[in-house]
Design a protein around this motif. Structure first.
Motif, short mmCIF file in Angstrom:
data_model
loop_
_atom_site.label_atom_id
_atom_site.label_comp_id
_atom_site.label_asym_id
_atom_site.label_seq_id
_atom_site.Cartn_x
_atom_site.Cartn_y
_atom_site.Cartn_z
N GLN A 140 -1.65 -10.10 7.60
CA GLN A 140 -2.32 -10.31 6.31
C GLN A 140 -2.62 -11.79 6.03
O GLN A 140 -3.18 -12.12 4.98
N LYS A 154 0.85 -1.19 0.00
CA LYS A 154 0.00 0.00 0.00
C LYS A 154 0.89 1.24 0.00
O LYS A 154 1.96 1.24 0.62
N PHE A 186 3.11 -5.17 -6.96
CA PHE A 186 2.25 -4.06 -7.37
C PHE A 186 1.94 -3.11 -6.22
O PHE A 186 2.07 -3.46 -5.05
N ASP A 189 -6.51 -9.56 -6.53
CA ASP A 189 -5.09 -9.28 -6.78
C ASP A 189 -4.29 -10.57 -6.86
O ASP A 189 -3.40 -10.73 -7.70
N MET A 206 -8.46 -7.90 -2.53
CA MET A 206 -7.14 -8.51 -2.33
C MET A 206 -7.11 -9.93 -2.91
O MET A 206 -6.10 -10.35 -3.48
N HIS A 210 -6.81 -0.09 -3.07
CA HIS A 210 -6.96 -0.27 -1.63
C HIS A 210 -6.75 1.05 -0.90
O HIS A 210 -7.40 1.34 0.10
N TYR A 258 -12.58 -5.16 1.41
CA TYR A 258 -11.13 -5.16 1.16
C TYR A 258 -10.57 -6.56 0.83
O TYR A 258 -9.82 -6.72 -0.14
N1 TRP Z 1 -3.38 -5.73 2.28
C1 TRP Z 1 -1.97 -5.58 2.06
C2 TRP Z 1 -1.39 -4.68 3.17
O1 TRP Z 1 -2.11 -3.99 3.82
C3 TRP Z 1 -1.68 -4.97 0.71
C4 TRP Z 1 -2.21 -5.82 -0.39
C5 TRP Z 1 -3.26 -5.57 -1.20
C6 TRP Z 1 -1.70 -7.10 -0.76
N2 TRP Z 1 -3.45 -6.59 -2.08
C7 TRP Z 1 -2.52 -7.53 -1.84
C8 TRP Z 1 -0.66 -7.90 -0.31
C9 TRP Z 1 -2.29 -8.77 -2.44
C10 TRP Z 1 -0.45 -9.13 -0.89
C11 TRP Z 1 -1.26 -9.56 -1.97
O2 TRP Z 1 -0.20 -4.70 3.36
#
Ligand code: TRP
Length: 338
Positions: free
Chosen positions: A163, A12, A46, A148, A145, A51, A141
């Motif tokens: 996480q 992020k 990325f 992603d 994710m 987010h 959220y």
């Molecule tokens: N949620 C993660 C954080 O707060 C950032 C993130 C968003 C992430 N999408 C992701 C991490 C996909 C790993 C894979 O740090």
């Protein structure tokens, strides 16, 4: 370990990082990506700007944070030729895939997700209604994710402990979809926690965190770094008094940055009463500056040539998109019976 595997890291855009962010997250992410590519795997990295908008509504501030995070990773050695480095919002398939995943995301998962729960707890503590000030972006959220992660058939997602639950939710959603259609439409990801990653204490001994105001800066000038290091808490024992290094905060911070030989030298010096607090602070300062000086120059270069960084990110998106398009097609074919 990584042969043929896809590793995906998301960050992020949270603003200027400090030494704790670097040693605890940035450096391990870059090293892991490098290792994965060397071993014949692939690495996606990325910046999670979709987010970020849940919390950051000022586009000028957001843009600055994006810029800083992109430049930091490049400055510390992320190689955009080896890792696929892109912005989440450059991949329009991500929100499309998210929408499909919603249909397979039990609402209860979202109620239990810790980012949402933490926000509710905070409201309760403040005597406010549970959902005060919370938006749907924060609530959902984990599904974004999951998109992603699942979009790139990720095998391994390196994360901090906070996480893990989100990666498990991604895995559960993928499992539900695969079970429903009776085939492996989505790959089940696994989380990866780096065992040797340091939790770096700040200059007052608590965890290093911007909110505690106890950080050692990373990319500022030598003077600012020195000022922070010389404010690290010590006591008034004289140099000659033999000390147990494990009880000394400077030594504790040094652990995460020094080589084993350097660490031994400081440890012995303290035990034998041959090194005073001024000495060991200077040793820490030298180690921090040695670690960051080249990166700092690169960082300044990228910050003032951001158009170059933007084209790297655009190139990264070009590499990522075809993969995202394939996953989206696979999902649409299945859910719409095409
Ligand atoms: N949620 C993660 C954080 O707060 C950032 C993130 C968003 C992430 N999408 C992701 C991490 C996909 C790993 C894979 O740090």
């Amino acid at each position: 370990m990584f042969e043929g595997k896809t590793i995906l890291t998301g960050v992020k855009p949270t603003g200027t990082p400090h030494l704790g962010n670097y040693l605890g997250a940035i450096r391990p992410a870059i090293e892991l990506g490098k290792k994965a590519v060397e071993q014949g795997g692939s690495h996606y990295m990325f910046i999670a700007d979709y987010h970020a908008i849940n919390a950051e509504k000022n586009p000028i501030v957001l843009k600055q944070k994006m810029k800083e995070v992109a430049c930091v990773y490049l400055a510390f050695g992320l190689d955009p030729k080896k890792s696929v480095f892109y912005k989440q919002s450059d991949i329009p398939e991500i929100p499309e895939i998210t929408t499909i995943l919603y249909a397979y995301t039990p609402k209860g998962f979202m109620n239990k997700a810790h980012a949402y729960k933490a926000a509710v707890d905070k409201n309760r503590e403040a005597g406010k209604p549970d959902d005060d000030g919370l938006n749907m972006g924060l609530y959902t959220y984990p599904t974004l994710m999951a998109a992603d992660i699942l979009t790139y058939d990720s095998d391994i997602v390196p994360v901090g402990k906070d996480q893990v639950q989100h990666v498990e939710i991604a895995r559960d959603i993928a499992g539900a979809i695969n079970a429903h259609y009776g085939k492996e439409l989505l790959r089940l990801p696994e989380y990866h926690i780096e065992e040797n990653v340091a939790v770096v204490p700040g200059i007052d001994g608590r965890k290093m965190s911007k909110s505690y105001g106890n950080v050692i800066p990373l990319l500022e000038d030598d003077k600012s770094i020195k000022k922070a290091i010389f404010s690290i808490k010590t006591d008034s024992r004289p140099m000659e008094e033999p000390k147990n290094p494990e009880e000394i905060l400077v030594y504790e911070i040094y652990k995460s940055i020094a080589t084993p030989e350097q660490l031994l030298e400081m440890g012995e010096g303290l035990r034998q009463g041959k090194l005073g607090y001024g000495h060991i602070k200077n040793m820490l300062l030298d180690a921090v500056i040695a670690e960051v000086s080249t990166a700092r120059e690169k960082y300044d270069y990228y910050m003032s040539h951001y158009d170059e960084v933007e084209s790297m990110l655009a190139e990264g998106a070009q590499k990522a998109r075809p993969v995202a398009q394939r996953t989206l097609k696979r999902l649409k074919d299945a859910v719409f019976g095409r």
